[in-house]
Scaffold this active site. Structure first.
Site, PDB file in Angstrom:
ATOM      1  N   ASN A   1     -33.477  34.103  23.579  1.00  0.00           N
ATOM      2  CA  ASN A   1     -32.943  35.426  23.237  1.00  0.00           C
ATOM      3  C   ASN A   1     -32.755  35.464  21.723  1.00  0.00           C
ATOM      4  O   ASN A   1     -31.848  34.825  21.196  1.00  0.00           O
ATOM      5  CB  ASN A   1     -31.595  35.623  23.968  1.00  0.00           C
ATOM      6  CG  ASN A   1     -30.882  36.883  23.536  1.00  0.00           C
ATOM      7  OD1 ASN A   1     -31.469  37.773  22.913  1.00  0.00           O
ATOM      8  ND2 ASN A   1     -29.595  36.981  23.869  1.00  0.00           N
TER       9      ASN A   1
ATOM     10  N   LYS B   1     -31.837  37.894  19.952  1.00  0.00           N
ATOM     11  CA  LYS B   1     -30.765  38.832  19.584  1.00  0.00           C
ATOM     12  C   LYS B   1     -31.227  39.744  18.444  1.00  0.00           C
ATOM     13  O   LYS B   1     -32.413  40.049  18.346  1.00  0.00           O
ATOM     14  CB  LYS B   1     -29.491  38.072  19.198  1.00  0.00           C
ATOM     15  CG  LYS B   1     -29.118  36.984  20.200  1.00  0.00           C
ATOM     16  CD  LYS B   1     -27.708  36.532  20.035  1.00  0.00           C
ATOM     17  CE  LYS B   1     -27.465  35.295  20.861  1.00  0.00           C
ATOM     18  NZ  LYS B   1     -26.078  35.041  21.136  1.00  0.00           N
TER      19      LYS B   1
ATOM     20  N   HIS C   1     -25.857  41.072  29.227  1.00  0.00           N
ATOM     21  CA  HIS C   1     -25.473  40.021  28.275  1.00  0.00           C
ATOM     22  C   HIS C   1     -24.048  40.292  27.793  1.00  0.00           C
ATOM     23  O   HIS C   1     -23.657  41.442  27.598  1.00  0.00           O
ATOM     24  CB  HIS C   1     -26.453  40.003  27.088  1.00  0.00           C
ATOM     25  CG  HIS C   1     -26.290  38.782  26.238  1.00  0.00           C
ATOM     26  ND1 HIS C   1     -25.272  38.659  25.321  1.00  0.00           N
ATOM     27  CD2 HIS C   1     -26.997  37.626  26.176  1.00  0.00           C
ATOM     28  CE1 HIS C   1     -25.367  37.474  24.737  1.00  0.00           C
ATOM     29  NE2 HIS C   1     -26.406  36.834  25.238  1.00  0.00           N
TER      30      HIS C   1
ATOM     31  N   GLU D   1     -22.698  40.125  25.005  1.00  0.00           N
ATOM     32  CA  GLU D   1     -22.594  40.916  23.764  1.00  0.00           C
ATOM     33  C   GLU D   1     -22.747  42.408  24.063  1.00  0.00           C
ATOM     34  O   GLU D   1     -22.150  43.250  23.396  1.00  0.00           O
ATOM     35  CB  GLU D   1     -23.635  40.422  22.742  1.00  0.00           C
ATOM     36  CG  GLU D   1     -23.213  39.071  22.163  1.00  0.00           C
ATOM     37  CD  GLU D   1     -24.347  38.177  21.707  1.00  0.00           C
ATOM     38  OE1 GLU D   1     -25.481  38.654  21.548  1.00  0.00           O
ATOM     39  OE2 GLU D   1     -24.099  36.966  21.514  1.00  0.00           O
TER      40      GLU D   1
ATOM     41  N   GLU E   1     -23.423  32.417  31.651  1.00  0.00           N
ATOM     42  CA  GLU E   1     -23.145  32.236  30.235  1.00  0.00           C
ATOM     43  C   GLU E   1     -21.659  32.456  29.967  1.00  0.00           C
ATOM     44  O   GLU E   1     -21.217  33.604  29.786  1.00  0.00           O
ATOM     45  CB  GLU E   1     -23.943  33.256  29.413  1.00  0.00           C
ATOM     46  CG  GLU E   1     -25.436  33.150  29.577  1.00  0.00           C
ATOM     47  CD  GLU E   1     -26.151  33.661  28.327  1.00  0.00           C
ATOM     48  OE1 GLU E   1     -26.935  32.894  27.764  1.00  0.00           O
ATOM     49  OE2 GLU E   1     -25.893  34.804  27.903  1.00  0.00           O
TER      50      GLU E   1
ATOM     51  N   GLY F   1     -22.819  31.169  21.130  1.00  0.00           N
ATOM     52  CA  GLY F   1     -22.839  31.213  19.672  1.00  0.00           C
ATOM     53  C   GLY F   1     -21.676  30.490  19.010  1.00  0.00           C
ATOM     54  O   GLY F   1     -21.433  30.667  17.815  1.00  0.00           O
TER      55      GLY F   1
ATOM     56  N   SER G   1     -24.680  27.976  23.607  1.00  0.00           N
ATOM     57  CA  SER G   1     -24.773  26.874  22.643  1.00  0.00           C
ATOM     58  C   SER G   1     -25.680  25.736  23.113  1.00  0.00           C
ATOM     59  O   SER G   1     -25.382  24.559  22.885  1.00  0.00           O
ATOM     60  CB  SER G   1     -23.376  26.357  22.272  1.00  0.00           C
ATOM     61  OG  SER G   1     -22.642  27.379  21.631  1.00  0.00           O
TER      62      SER G   1
HETATM   63  C1  PEP Z   1     -27.334  33.904  24.332  1.00  0.00           C
HETATM   64  O1  PEP Z   1     -27.511  34.701  23.445  1.00  0.00           O
HETATM   65  O2  PEP Z   1     -27.577  34.233  25.500  1.00  0.00           O
HETATM   66  C2  PEP Z   1     -26.839  32.564  23.992  1.00  0.00           C
HETATM   67  C3  PEP Z   1     -26.629  31.718  24.971  1.00  0.00           C
HETATM   68  O3  PEP Z   1     -26.623  32.282  22.667  1.00  0.00           O
HETATM   69  P1  PEP Z   1     -26.391  30.824  21.991  1.00  0.00           P
HETATM   70  O4  PEP Z   1     -27.434  29.900  22.600  1.00  0.00           O
HETATM   71  O5  PEP Z   1     -26.603  31.047  20.537  1.00  0.00           O
HETATM   72  O6  PEP Z   1     -25.020  30.390  22.351  1.00  0.00           O
END
Ligand code: PEP
Length: 255
Positions: free
Chosen positions: A9, A11, A94, A96, A164, A170, A210
């Site tokens: 992803n 983003k 997601h 976000e 997640e 992040g 992460s």
């Molecule tokens: C994500 O955007 O779904 C995500 C898991 O981000 P990150 O790997 O940067 O934590």
């Protein structure tokens, strides 16, 4: 047998030129890795260019979001009909989107149903926030999110779920493999009750939050975890290729 799945992803990162450069850097290496379904989710404006670059390769394309109507006066929105000409997958729900853009369970549910009707495969994201985790409410939250998102949807095998935890996205603070595997098993049980056992057994459920080349093995070595949704680390060609390579290697071994 569930085919392991790794999605990147990107983003709100990369201009079209940068997206093309990143694809150029990772294409050959990623393309050669077998035994893992590989999906890249660049920003909307790069989908056309990336679609052209990925043609003939084993790498699939996904979008990061989508509106729940197919056409009309919805300035600035992107419809499933636009996406399905370009990509196979779409990330929905997601955290976000949920927390910065106010997407409720009801909105996510509408999007999931419209995506499925329009032959797009949703990557449905669920996960608890830090306070909910600390209050022992992880299962309650993911149960609510999964159940609400799939309310009224026909059982299908072309859905991917990503667990997640919001506190891990992040932040550099990934969940432990055990924690992630336990919640993913719980999500599979929820899906079995909601739909049926055999569909739940066949759906891929990923961990996201992460994930890096240094910790992917910890997740992927759990049979419950079918792959990863990778944010930050998917913007580095070498690192993302290493995550996919390790997934292929470890899942190949524990098959
Ligand atoms: C994500 O955007 O779904 C995500 C898991 O981000 P990150 O790997 O940067 O934590």
């Amino acid at each position: 047998m569930r085919i392991p799945f790794v999605a990147g992803n990107w983003k709100m990162n990369t201009t079209v030129t940068e997206a093309e450069q990143l694809i150029f850097e990772m294409l050959e290496k990623l393309d050669r890795i077998e035994g893992v379904e590989k999906v890249l989710c660049p920003p909307f404006v790069s989908l056309v260019a990336v679609n052209m670059m990925l043609r003939g390769s084993s790498i699939k394309l996904g979008a990061q979001n989508m509106y729940f109507e197919t056409a009309g006066a919805y300035t600035g929105e992107i419809s499933p009909l636009m996406l399905r000409e370009l990509c196979e997958f779409v990330i929905l729900g997601h955290s976000e989107r949920r927390w910065y853009f106010g997407e409720t369970d009801e909105i996510v549910n509408k999007k999931v149903k419209v995506a499925l009707t329009n032959k797009l495969k949703p990557i449905l994201c669920v996960g608890e926030r830090l306070a909910e985790n600390e209050a022992g409410k992880t299962e309650e939250v993911v149960n609510r999110q999964v159940t609400a998102a799939l309310n009224g949807a026909e059982p299908v095998s072309n859905l991917v779920v990503a667990y997640e935890p919001v506190w891990a996205i992040g932040t550099g603070k990934a969940a432990s493999g055990e924690q992630a595997a336990a919640t993913i098993q719980f999500i599979r049980d929820v899906l079995a009750k909601l739909w049926n056992k055999s569909i739940a057994q066949n759906l891929r459920i990923l961990y996201g939050g992460s994930v890096t080349r240094a910790n992917i093995a910890e997740f992927i070595s759990h049979p419950e975890i079918d792959g990863a949704l990778v944010g930050g680390a998917s913007l580095k060609a070498e690192e993302f290729a290493s995550i996919v390579e390790q997934t292929a290697e470890i899942k190949g071994r524990i098959k």
